[in-house]
Design a protein around this motif. Sequence first.
Motif, PDB file in Angstrom:
ATOM      1  N   LEU A   1       0.801  -1.252  -0.029  1.00 38.04           N
ATOM      2  CA  LEU A   1       0.241  -0.066   0.096  1.00 38.04           C
ATOM      3  C   LEU A   1       0.915   1.399   0.031  1.00 38.04           C
ATOM      4  N   ARG A   2       1.890   1.214   0.865  1.00 39.50           N
ATOM      5  CA  ARG A   2       2.772   2.385   0.759  1.00 39.50           C
ATOM      6  C   ARG A   2       3.477   2.585  -0.606  1.00 39.50           C
TER       7      ARG A   2
ATOM      8  N   THR B   1      -5.002  -6.874  -1.737  1.00 42.22           N
ATOM      9  CA  THR B   1      -5.849  -7.488  -0.578  1.00 42.22           C
ATOM     10  C   THR B   1      -6.172  -8.996  -1.208  1.00 42.22           C
TER      11      THR B   1
ATOM     12  N   ASN C   1       1.822   2.304  -3.377  1.00 37.35           N
ATOM     13  CA  ASN C   1       0.834   2.698  -4.400  1.00 37.35           C
ATOM     14  C   ASN C   1       0.284   1.663  -5.094  1.00 37.35           C
TER      15      ASN C   1
ATOM     16  N   PRO D   1      -5.333  -2.641   7.214  1.00 37.34           N
ATOM     17  CA  PRO D   1      -5.481  -1.332   7.786  1.00 37.34           C
ATOM     18  C   PRO D   1      -6.750  -0.626   7.481  1.00 37.34           C
ATOM     19  N   PRO D   2      -7.191   0.336   8.324  1.00 36.13           N
ATOM     20  CA  PRO D   2      -8.878   1.006   8.217  1.00 36.13           C
ATOM     21  C   PRO D   2      -8.907   1.282   6.720  1.00 36.13           C
ATOM     22  N   GLU D   3      -8.062   1.781   5.843  1.00 33.96           N
ATOM     23  CA  GLU D   3      -8.478   2.072   4.510  1.00 33.96           C
ATOM     24  C   GLU D   3      -8.924   0.988   3.682  1.00 33.96           C
ATOM     25  N   VAL D   4      -8.492  -0.320   4.177  1.00 37.88           N
ATOM     26  CA  VAL D   4      -9.196  -1.365   3.321  1.00 37.88           C
ATOM     27  C   VAL D   4     -10.600  -1.785   3.902  1.00 37.88           C
ATOM     28  N   THR D   5     -11.710  -1.590   3.217  1.00 33.77           N
ATOM     29  CA  THR D   5     -12.937  -2.010   3.865  1.00 33.77           C
ATOM     30  C   THR D   5     -13.353  -3.192   3.558  1.00 33.77           C
TER      31      THR D   5
ATOM     32  N   LYS E   1      -5.319  -1.298  -3.678  1.00 41.29           N
ATOM     33  CA  LYS E   1      -5.596  -1.914  -2.428  1.00 41.29           C
ATOM     34  C   LYS E   1      -6.337  -3.055  -2.765  1.00 41.29           C
TER      35      LYS E   1
ATOM     36  N   ASP F   1     -14.172  -3.708  -0.200  1.00 38.66           N
ATOM     37  CA  ASP F   1     -12.587  -3.705  -0.878  1.00 38.66           C
ATOM     38  C   ASP F   1     -12.337  -5.268  -0.870  1.00 38.66           C
TER      39      ASP F   1
ATOM     40  N   ARG G   1     -10.267  -8.874   7.181  1.00 36.50           N
ATOM     41  CA  ARG G   1     -10.826  -7.675   7.801  1.00 36.50           C
ATOM     42  C   ARG G   1     -10.101  -7.303   9.146  1.00 36.50           C
TER      43      ARG G   1
END
Length: 440
Positions: free
Chosen positions: A132-133, A142, A135, A397-401, A138, A404, A393
Amino acid sequence: MSYEMIALLMFASMMLMLLTGQRVFAAIGFVAVAAALLLWGDGGSEIGFSAAMKLMKWYPLLTLPLFIYMGYMLSESGIADDLYKMFHVWFGPVRGGLAIGTIGLMVAISAMNGLSVAGMAIGATIALPELLRRNYDKIMVTGVIQAGSSLGILVPPSVVLVLYGMIARQPVGQLWLAGVTPGLMMAGLFVLYIAVRCWFQPSLGPTLSKEERDVPLAEKLLLLRAGVLPLLIFFCMMGLFVLGYTSLVESSAVGALAATLAALVKRRVTRAVMGEVLRKTLGVSCMFMWIILAALCFGAVFDGLGAVRAIETLFVDRLGLGPWEILILMQLSFLLMGTFLDDTAMLVIVAPLYVPLVGHLGFDLVWYGVLYTITCQIAYMTPPFGYNLFLMRAMAPPEVTLIDIYRSIVPFVAVMAVGLALVMAFPQIALWLPQMVYAR
């Protein structure tokens, strides 16, 4: 009451208890013992006792805690971090290279662990933040981690195949060897999908920057040492077994010892690490032991009822289904159950019925063990309640819902379905290696 109705009531009672949140072994064991006592009176208590004695006398069961210990020792001692750094440097210049390297990491972890959960934990904590860092998309990464971690139950030393071998009374060594080629084929299909997709959509998996790619060759070669220890451990464990120098139980002891020595060489063994490894090993081993005991007891009751013969009569005589149609229905039932059960629970619930029926239909039970395991891989990632979905889940991290995560597995489930179809259509993909080794 007919035996068919008794079998149906047993299944319904067991599923009801599972839906209330009871532990798998408690639900299965309670239904089995209660049914035995109601059917045969006080003599039915002997069924549970006989199952316990059979479990205690099962010598190959010693492999279970040893392989679990080996996997936790390798993961807790940080060897996986060194492996990912190696893949990072060597695959970074390629489009989607870090995702491809993550699949390589998952294969290595699977060959050292045998559990899907360990691969998921390592991928989510080590690989995912790094991807993720840099780019990477995501949704794609995942899916990469979920699909890659599922290889842990197929590539030897798969703990799931050990359980299948014990319940189906099949040689664990043959099952392991049967999982090698399908596992590598599945990993190859994942890599092919990532490479093709990132070639046409470079933004999904960008290459490393020029500064990061500019690593001296000497340093790159030095990083290859990170892969030497896992290869040595795998050779000590599987190589000696395949060559005939060690038995199955001896190979598991060699693997556990090699993992401990590797951690000692890297100076990663501390009191805290050893305590954590032993605690997790004991917890997981006891869980599997209770589940196997419940499965043996449940299977004994079904043997006494003649339920296997009744199911065979229903499919073959009344419905007129052919062997392949019955097999496909079995696989579909695994996918359905996999939406709310894990692989061990599925195996325990259906093995008393499916395994004897598969043998009666003329299929190879070693080959079927591989089919079951691949189907479990797919079921692990199938919404709404796939096991891997919620593990991801919890660790992402929180940005991966959650949406997603659901979207990420669609292409990988399709790839795995292709792999399953290939193994079904060409059984020798799974059987050639065990046949070659055991023909010596």
